[in-house]
Enzyme design. Structure first.
Site, PDB file in Angstrom:
ATOM      1  N   ASP A  11     -11.003   2.464  -3.090  1.00 45.78           N
ATOM      2  CA  ASP A  11     -11.500   3.567  -4.093  1.00 45.78           C
ATOM      3  C   ASP A  11     -13.047   3.723  -3.887  1.00 45.78           C
ATOM      4  O   ASP A  11     -13.697   2.830  -3.242  1.00 45.78           O
ATOM      5  CB  ASP A  11     -11.278   2.779  -5.347  1.00 45.78           C
ATOM      6  CG  ASP A  11     -11.393   3.894  -6.683  1.00 45.78           C
ATOM      7  OD1 ASP A  11     -11.401   4.938  -6.389  1.00 45.78           O
ATOM      8  OD2 ASP A  11     -11.419   3.118  -7.859  1.00 45.78           O
ATOM      9  N   ASN A  66      -2.553  10.644  -8.809  1.00 42.42           N
ATOM     10  CA  ASN A  66      -3.388  11.421  -7.908  1.00 42.42           C
ATOM     11  C   ASN A  66      -2.897  12.845  -7.921  1.00 42.42           C
ATOM     12  O   ASN A  66      -3.739  13.848  -7.593  1.00 42.42           O
ATOM     13  CB  ASN A  66      -3.699  10.816  -6.791  1.00 42.42           C
ATOM     14  CG  ASN A  66      -4.664   9.860  -6.703  1.00 42.42           C
ATOM     15  OD1 ASN A  66      -4.461   8.661  -5.918  1.00 42.42           O
ATOM     16  ND2 ASN A  66      -5.471   9.441  -7.585  1.00 42.42           N
TER      17      ASN A  66
END
Ligand code: IPE
Ligand code: IPE
Ligand code: MG
Length: 245
Positions: free
Chosen positions: A21, A69
Site C-alpha cells: 500500500d 479496488n
C-alpha cells in the site's frame, strides 16, 4: 553484520503475505500522478520477490488488486490492468532466472481478457519452478472467497456428495483459492495503515502482523529483512503457554 546474515534459517517464515500500500501517497509526495506511483510500486515488487527467493522463503503472496479496488476511477483501474500485463511480460525472465512458480488467487474471471491470458501464460510457463511460489492476489477479496467456499460446499451437501458432518477446517481450506498454500506466518503492510482490507481473513488467523510507515515504492529488501528479523524474535504460542513450547 549485515541484516541478511542475521536471519536464522530454521525460523524462517514459510509464507509471507504483503499488502503493498501507498503508491498513491508516494506519487503525491513527489508531485506525480498516481499512475507513476503504481509504476514505481511495480518496480519495488521485483526486488522483494528476488530477495525472498534468495533467502529461501517458500511462499510469498502479494495483494495487488482487491475486489474493492474496482471502485476506483475507471482510468486508474485501466492503468493498473495495463501495468499488470506489462509487468507479467517483463518479469517472466525474473521468475525463470530465480526458479519461481507463479500462482494467482481471486476472482480471476473478472480481470480483462488480456490480463487473464497473460497470467495463465506465465503460470503455465513457470509451473515446473521449485524454489518459491509467488502468488498474486488479483481481484481478490476474502469475503468473496469465503462466500464462494460456502456456496461450493452447500452444493456438495445438496447433491448428497457429503454430509454436513463432513464439513471441517480441512474441507473449508480445500475450497479456498489458497488450497495449495500453507497458512500465512508473517503479514506485512506498508504505508502506515493498520488494517487488513479484506485480505486472506481465514489464512491469517495466526499470522504475525508487521506494519511499517514506509510507502510501498520505497520498500526495499532492507525493510523486508527487518520485518523478518523482528518476526524471528517473537514467540508464537498458538494458544499455549510459554512453558509449553
Ligand atoms: C496500493 O497503493 C496499490 C493498490 C491498492 C492497487 P494505493 O494506490 O492504495 O496507494 P494509496 O493508499 O492511495 O497511497
Ligand atoms: C489494499 O489497499 C489493497 C491492495 C494493496 C491491493 P487499499 O489502498 O485498497 O486499502 P484501503 O482501501 O485503504 O483499506
Ligand atoms: Mg491504499
Amino acid at each position: 553484520m549485515d541484516l541478511q546474515s542475521q536471519i536464522e534459517d530454521k525460523k524462517l517464515p514459510q509464507h509471507i503475505a504483503i499488502i503493498m500500500d501507498g503508491n498513491g501517497r508516494w506519487a503525491k509526495k513527489h508531485g506525480y500522478l498516481r499512475a507513476i506511483g503504481h509504476k514505481k510500486g511495480s518496480k519495488a515488487v521485483r526486488e522483494i520477490v528476488e530477495a525472498c527467493a534468495k533467502i529461501n522463503i517458500p511462499f510469498l503472496t502479494l495483494y495487488a488488486f482487491s475486489t474493492e479496488n474496482w471502485n476506483r476511477p475507471k482510468l486508474e483501474v485501466e492503468t493498473l490492468m495495463k501495468l499488470l500485463v506489462s509487468s507479467l511480460k517483463k518479469e517472466i525472465k525474473t521468475l525463470q532466472d530465480n526458479d519461481i512458480k507463479l500462482n494467482a488467487i481471486g476472482n480471476l474471471e473478472s480481470l480483462p481478457k488480456k490480463a487473464q491470458k497473460e497470467l495463465l501464460d506465465v503460470i503455465s510457463k513457470t509451473k515446473q519452478n521449485k524454489r518459491m511460489t509467488l502468488t498474486l492476489a488479483l481481484s481478490y477479496g476474502a469475503r468473496e472467497e469465503i462466500t464462494k467456499t460456502i456456496r461450493e460446499i452447500s452444493l456438495k451437501v445438496k447433491n448428497n456428495l457429503i454430509s454436513p458432518l463432513d464439513i471441517d477446517e480441512r474441507l473449508v481450506n480445500e475450497h479456498l483459492y489458497t488450497n495449495n498454500l500453507p497458512d500465512v506466518d508473517l503479514l506485512i503492510r506498508t504505508s502506515g495503515e493498520q488494517r487488513i482490507s479484506n485480505f486472506l481473513l481465514w489464512q491469517i488467523a495466526y499470522a504475525e502482523l508487521s506494519f511499517t510507515d514506509t510507502l510501498w515504492p520505497d520498500f526495499t529488501k532492507k525493510h523486508l529483512f527487518e520485518a523478518i528479523l523482528n518476526y524471528q524474535n517473537r514467540e508464537r504460542r498458538f494458544g499455549k503457554t510459554s512453558e509449553q513450547l
